[in-house]
Scaffold this active site. Structure first.
Site, short mmCIF file in Angstrom:
data_model
loop_
_atom_site.label_atom_id
_atom_site.label_comp_id
_atom_site.label_asym_id
_atom_site.label_seq_id
_atom_site.Cartn_x
_atom_site.Cartn_y
_atom_site.Cartn_z
CG ASP A 244 -2.07 0.95 1.14
OD1 ASP A 244 -3.22 0.49 1.17
OD2 ASP A 244 -1.83 2.18 1.04
CG ASN B 99 -11.99 -0.79 4.49
OD1 ASN B 99 -12.27 -1.22 5.61
ND2 ASN B 99 -10.86 -0.16 4.23
N GLY C 19 -15.85 2.56 4.37
CA GLY C 19 -14.66 3.36 4.10
C GLY C 19 -13.91 2.95 2.86
CD GLN C 20 -14.88 -0.87 -1.94
OE1 GLN C 20 -16.06 -1.09 -1.62
NE2 GLN C 20 -14.26 -1.54 -2.91
CG HIS D 145 -8.72 -3.22 -1.82
ND1 HIS D 145 -9.71 -2.54 -2.51
CD2 HIS D 145 -8.52 -2.52 -0.69
CE1 HIS D 145 -10.06 -1.47 -1.82
NE2 HIS D 145 -9.36 -1.44 -0.70
CG LEU D 146 -7.86 -9.62 2.42
CD1 LEU D 146 -8.35 -11.02 2.13
CD2 LEU D 146 -6.47 -9.67 3.01
CG HIS D 147 -6.67 -2.97 3.57
ND1 HIS D 147 -5.95 -1.84 3.27
CD2 HIS D 147 -7.92 -2.74 3.09
CE1 HIS D 147 -6.72 -0.96 2.65
NE2 HIS D 147 -7.93 -1.49 2.53
P1 5GP Z 1 -9.81 1.21 0.81
O1 5GP Z 1 -10.00 2.43 1.67
O2 5GP Z 1 -10.52 1.33 -0.52
O3 5GP Z 1 -10.10 -0.07 1.52
O4 5GP Z 1 -8.25 1.15 0.55
C1 5GP Z 1 -7.62 1.57 -0.62
C2 5GP Z 1 -6.14 1.52 -0.34
O5 5GP Z 1 -5.47 1.65 -1.57
C3 5GP Z 1 -5.65 2.65 0.57
O6 5GP Z 1 -5.01 2.08 1.71
C4 5GP Z 1 -4.68 3.42 -0.31
O7 5GP Z 1 -3.55 3.88 0.40
C5 5GP Z 1 -4.31 2.40 -1.37
N1 5GP Z 1 -3.98 2.96 -2.67
C6 5GP Z 1 -4.69 3.90 -3.36
N2 5GP Z 1 -4.12 4.15 -4.55
C7 5GP Z 1 -3.01 3.34 -4.62
C8 5GP Z 1 -2.02 3.14 -5.61
O8 5GP Z 1 -2.02 3.74 -6.69
N3 5GP Z 1 -1.05 2.24 -5.34
C9 5GP Z 1 -1.02 1.52 -4.16
N4 5GP Z 1 -0.02 0.65 -3.99
N5 5GP Z 1 -1.95 1.68 -3.21
C10 5GP Z 1 -2.93 2.58 -3.43
#
Ligand code: 5GP
Ligand code: ZN
Length: 111
Positions: free
Chosen positions: A30, A84, A90-91, A97-99
């Site tokens: 990330d 998310n 909070g998506q 995607h899985l964090h």
């Molecule tokens: P969400 O809030 O949708 O669950 O998480 C999206 C995640 O994607 C965030 O933690 C953000 O930092 C990450 N992210 C957004 N754009 C990019 C990108 O271009 N490259 C990478 N590696 N991560 C990204």
């Protein structure tokens, strides 16, 4: 999906710090890490979120966690996995995607 940033990462059109790839899944760091280890595990196929994913795809995604966590040295002390979904979840990126978060103690409950 042509305007999806994670589709572009999966296709190699946008650079990312990849740590795992196979036929169905890619995993990369990330860019705004919330822990010493913060990896995103995504399907190559565009699916917006859990609500649009079938059980097999979700199984495939979660099935990679153990191996990827081990590769990052997280097996012994543990880690957190987060998915998310939608506005209240909070998506911000609308490609499933899985964090995978680790390397420090994770507070509960989240904010
Ligand atoms: P969400 O809030 O949708 O669950 O998480 C999206 C995640 O994607 C965030 O933690 C953000 O930092 C990450 N992210 C957004 N754009 C990019 C990108 O271009 N490259 C990478 N590696 N991560 C990204
Ligand atoms: Zn996508």
């Amino acid at each position: 999906m042509s305007d999806c940033i994670f589709c572009k990462i999966a296709a190699g059109e946008i650079p990312a710090n990849f740590i795992y790839q196979d036929d169905e899944v890619v995993a990369f760091k990330d860019t705004n890490p919330q822990a010493p280890v913060h990896i995103l595990i995504i399907p190559k196929k565009h699916v917006a979120n859990i609500l649009e994913a079938d059980e097999a795809l979700l199984g495939t995604l979660f099935g990679k966690v153990k191996k990827i966590a081990a590769s990052q040295g997280l097996s012994e002390k543990g880690f957190r996995t987060v998915v998310n979904t939608g506005d209240d979840g909070g998506q911000t990126v609308h490609h499933l995607h899985l964090h995978l978060l680790g390397g420090r103690f994770m507070q509960w409950p989240p904010g």
